[in-house]
Design an enzyme around this catalytic site. Sequence first.
Site, short mmCIF file in Angstrom:
data_model
loop_
_atom_site.label_atom_id
_atom_site.label_comp_id
_atom_site.label_asym_id
_atom_site.label_seq_id
_atom_site.Cartn_x
_atom_site.Cartn_y
_atom_site.Cartn_z
N ASP A 141 1.00 -1.12 -0.11
CA ASP A 141 -0.01 0.10 0.06
C ASP A 141 0.89 1.14 0.01
O ASP A 141 2.14 1.12 0.22
CB ASP A 141 -0.88 -0.21 1.20
CG ASP A 141 -2.16 0.81 0.82
OD1 ASP A 141 -2.05 1.83 -0.01
OD2 ASP A 141 -3.16 0.69 1.70
C1 BGC Z 1 -4.97 3.37 0.20
C2 BGC Z 1 -5.07 2.61 -0.95
C3 BGC Z 1 -4.56 3.22 -2.08
C4 BGC Z 1 -3.52 3.82 -2.12
C5 BGC Z 1 -3.06 4.73 -3.56
C6 BGC Z 1 -3.75 4.27 -0.01
O1 BGC Z 1 -3.88 5.47 1.16
O2 BGC Z 1 -4.94 2.71 1.55
O3 BGC Z 1 -6.24 1.53 -0.85
O4 BGC Z 1 -4.94 2.23 -3.31
O5 BGC Z 1 -3.56 4.69 -1.11
O6 BGC Z 1 -4.01 5.88 -3.48
#
Ligand code: BGC
Length: 757
Positions: A230
Amino acid sequence: MKTVDQIVRAMTLDEKIALIAGKNFWQMEGVPSAGLEQIMLTDGPHGLRKQAAASDHLGLNESVPSTCFPPACLMASSWDEGVTRSVGEAMGEECVAEEVSIILGPGVNIKRSPLCGRNFEYYSEDPYLAGKLASGLIRGVESKGIGTSLKHFAANNQERFRLAGNSVVDERALREIYLKPFEIAVREGNPSTVMCSYNRINNVYSAVNRWLLTDVLREEWGFDGFVMTDWGAMSDRVEALRAGLDLEMPGPAKENAAKVRAALEDGSLSMDELDTCVRRLVSFILKAEKVEKKAYSIDAHHKTARDAAASSFVLLENDGALPLKKEGSYALIGSLAEHIRYQGAGSSKINPNRVDTIRDLFPHCSYAEGYDPVTGETSDRMIADAVAACRGKTAAIVVVGLPDSYESEGFDRTSMDLPQGHVKLVDSLLDEGIPVIAVLLSGAPVTLPFRHRVNAMLLCYLGGEALGSALESVLTGMVNPSGKLPETFPLRLEDNPSYGNFASDDRNVLYKESIFVGYRWYDYKNLPVAYEFGYGLSYTDFEYSRLSISSDAVSFTVKNTGECAGDEVVQLYTGLPSSRIVRPVRELRGFEKIHLEAGEEKQVVLPLNRDCFTYYDVVTKSFEVEEGEYEISIGASSRDLRLKGLLHVDGTREPHVRGNIADFASLFDGSLPLIEETGCIDMNTTVADALKTPGGKEVLGPVARMMDETYSGDDTVSRMMKAMVYEMPIRGLWMSQVENFSVDDTLKRINDINSRK
Ligand code: BGC
């Protein structure tokens, strides 16, 4: 065309090290020596959030317009893999048109508490339903040559401390509940990638969890794609490589690149280990290269979004007020009808191609705003206007729900209540004797004190960009509602099994309820609920009969006994009342949505297989079947069981569990895997904790002050940003655009000051 092995063999070390982290916020590096271009990844999960200019992972900056499909909370209520598949296909086509190779989703984290700020992005409290529906979406997207990223792997069930929390979950609960939707989606959906979660599980960060990323994901489940972090979830890059974490996002990760190089030099990391990751990334890039850009039809996708929403709304109450009468005249009340809430806030936020508001679709209705769209507060004047708008009308369609500031990525709700103004509005109209058809917009369960007083209530969750037109079709009866709840609506928050152990001030989150999540708990404790898992009404009635059970199938007949065509979701539950171990009363093991014309009847056959009876055995380390007389129930919901029978199933007579659920530590052989407080400031210390020390105050104080000044309000963005930065481990700070930020230098400066004071 060169093979993956040939390409990897010809790559320079610089190319390999560059490839294992992003080129920037949304792109992977290419492989210049092989002529492979960089490819793009974007959010997800209910549409494309492609940012052409300024990038962020919280949905703050603009993104190119795309179709906003219904978020997972609503799509899950379809109980229809066909629905998620068709949305997946459409999203895949939009990726093709926008030259995006991977869409970041679906998210299959279990809804442990109704309060999780991100529940709207997830499917269910039940692992089987979540896994099946996500598989449909994955297959749809991937059929267009586009990759999905199944997230957030794993046990990421609250927003509080999401970057630094420790989910303490016993092995059986992990396997039966929290890993299960991932297992189903990997085995049946076959996603190209998996995204690891921010949190720790039993004190190990997901990014460095070899058991999770290699032993379970690849070796047991046969996952053959690549794993990415993530955004900012990387803890120790070298350990993560060994654990099976291929891609660090976002990038470039300069400090980590140096660490990988040093580990190769001192022999603590082998070239083989690096090559294994590089090979997986190159294989995907080769596949992505073959996809050719092609435009999509905005109209067709808007229709897909509408159909998906219309077949997912859940009819919670109806005394005959719905469908609307042709000869009737109606008032439309509630400013959410105009400022509709059709998606949640945060990284999934789509810039929609178009939006059908509710108000636009009901132009002939008299209208009053009823409450403030932002605060949810009402006033005597607003109520008087609403009452006036209802004068002479058959009924009021009253739109209520949660304003944006109540639910968002980044923070959790603290109560299940609707804004008081919404409740007061509905009560006031009812007190005036006005029939009320309530339309509910919210990403998660709320308490509904007026539920027995309203004449009808339709739950729309968050409906995507076509919410208004989908609602019109259901309210008017063009479409017969057929959604069923993918989660329980408890009567009170205190009834929820995670109550007291959810989003507290402790970074250790104790999953004390173990396997008893959602209806498994309410049924085990025989608690009354507002609306049970699997519940949903229709404009017609269905009669179930002629149950017959064999060792490999259950068959029965369903008849539409009403006057209009409709769809029914038939649900199969199994339970073993005589089990030697503690087990849920019943668990969902199959379902199907069937269409029946008025008066029509159909025979339905649902397969029975080994998976319909298993529990996770902590000694044999696998899913086992216990021998016994299983109760097989066919229901219109988890508590409206229409047909029941017994089936003897052979299996083990010695099932094993560890400890007992009433004594949480016993599930871990006595010692809980909690975060060790070392007293030192290290890369995993949160900014908030570091600020409590003199060094932290001096070094990070300016960043904190800047944050407080920029985000001083109580609006969604401010709350999200503050939670994000203060709860961020120091290692993630570079993502907050602090210029020339170095984790190692920052830690050194903080610890030097602290050791002097
Ligand atoms: C989120 C993810 C997301 C990623 C990219 C993170 O803060 O938890 O679900 O895909 O950011 O935006």
